[in-house]
Design an enzyme around this catalytic site. Structure first.
Site, mmCIF file in Angstrom:
data_model
loop_
_atom_site.group_PDB
_atom_site.id
_atom_site.type_symbol
_atom_site.label_atom_id
_atom_site.label_comp_id
_atom_site.label_asym_id
_atom_site.label_seq_id
_atom_site.Cartn_x
_atom_site.Cartn_y
_atom_site.Cartn_z
ATOM 1 N N SER A 285 -6.151 -4.970 9.296
ATOM 2 C CA SER A 285 -4.818 -5.172 9.944
ATOM 3 C C SER A 285 -5.558 -6.058 11.248
ATOM 4 C CB SER A 285 -4.107 -3.697 10.284
ATOM 5 O OG SER A 285 -2.844 -4.519 10.651
ATOM 6 N N ASN B 180 -5.452 -6.120 4.576
ATOM 7 C CA ASN B 180 -4.321 -5.956 5.164
ATOM 8 C C ASN B 180 -4.107 -6.757 6.238
ATOM 9 O OD1 ASN B 180 -5.236 -2.988 3.917
ATOM 10 N ND2 ASN B 180 -3.046 -3.597 3.248
ATOM 11 N N HIS C 217 -0.023 -0.420 3.015
ATOM 12 C CA HIS C 217 -0.915 -0.827 4.237
ATOM 13 C C HIS C 217 -2.093 -0.076 4.609
ATOM 14 C CE1 HIS C 217 -1.369 -3.409 7.727
ATOM 15 N NE2 HIS C 217 -1.348 -2.176 8.473
#
Length: 273
Positions: free
Chosen positions: A103, A127, A252
């Site tokens: 992320s 992600n 996620h």
């Protein structure tokens, strides 16, 4: 005789880090560095360290403003976070690594690959976000504007819903509870500064991925609504040595919720064939 293993938490110049794997002088398959996302800490990578430490030297650290690491500048840039990685590698005298980021950590990983190519021999952006749509930009801008860094008060339910879906599978419920606990332990100001940077950094690598010299894997989950398969595929297409892998049925927090699937994808990329 089995290799002696080391596993300890250390601190260096405002960065807390964990280093695990074969003891110094023992043969390894190299070094993997793990960079977590917004709201997490080095503990997020426990499933990966458990899996890879018998064969690799593993390093995970708290990014700026997270865990027990120092705050970033009031108006941080991605360079501030990638420089944290470089300073830590300088301290540990590690010439080159395989780098994995999740992320926000994916953005840092790509930035480090571009800024310090000699240090990053392979990278995985897991992600990751890239070139959000107008609607996605508006949604995350609204979330960033609603943060309350002074008090840390926040309803984490919507965040967890995005990560897990509104009705997580029974096997995911304990992991959701663990991440809820992690979010409630954040540094409020560090989280806010980092999240605001994350909210506006999806375009940071648009037009720059063609300069990425390393083999790069863009890995996400089929059901991730914000770090979408289309984003990973677009990044892989833009990077000269990029490839995208989309894990069926995953969301996620896939590397934490279902680590076996993510670990296999990481291992296959770092040791092809």
């Amino acid at each position: 005789m089995a290799a002696r293993m080391a596993d300890e938490i250390r601190h260096h110049e405002g960065t807390r880090y964990r280093i695990a794997g074969p003891a110094t002088g023992q043969a390894t398959q190299g070094t993997i560095v793990f960079v977590h996302g917004v709201g997490m800490s080095l503990d997020f990578w426990a499933p990966q360290i458990d899996f890879f430490a018998p064969r690799y030297r593993c390093i995970a650290y708290d990014m700026l403003g997270h865990g027990l690491s120092a705050l970033p500048p009031e108006q941080p840039t991605l360079a501030d976070y990638s420089n944290q990685f470089t300073r830590l590698m300088n301290h540990l005298d590690v010439p080159s690594v395989c780098l994995v980021g999740h992320s926000m950590g994916a953005l840092i990983t790509i930035e480090a690959g571009l800024r310090a190519p000699e240090r990053v021999k392979r990278l995985i952006a897991m992600n990751g976000v890239y070139d959000r749509t107008v609607e996605q930009k508006a949604a995350i801008a609204a979330r960033a504007a609603a943060l309350k860094p002074q008090t840390g008060e926040q309803d984490w339910g919507p965040t967890l819903d995005r990560w897990f879906g509104p009705e997580p599978a029974p096997d995911a419920a304990p992991k959701r509870a663990a991440l809820d606990h992690a979010l409630r332990a954040i540094q409020p100001e560090g989280y806010a500064r980092t999240y605001r940077l994350f909210a506006r950094s999806d375009s940071a690598h648009v037009g720059r991925l063609g300069q990425l010299a390393q083999p790069a894997l863009f890995l996400t989950g089929e059901l991730d609504p914000n770090s979408t398969p289309a984003m990973s595929q677009a990044m892989a297409q833009a990077a000269p040595h990029g490839q995208a892998v989309i894990l069926p049925g995953e969301r996620h927090m896939m590397s934490y919720v279902h680590p076996d699937t993510s670990n296999r994808a990481i291992a296959d990329f770092f040791q092809p064939g």
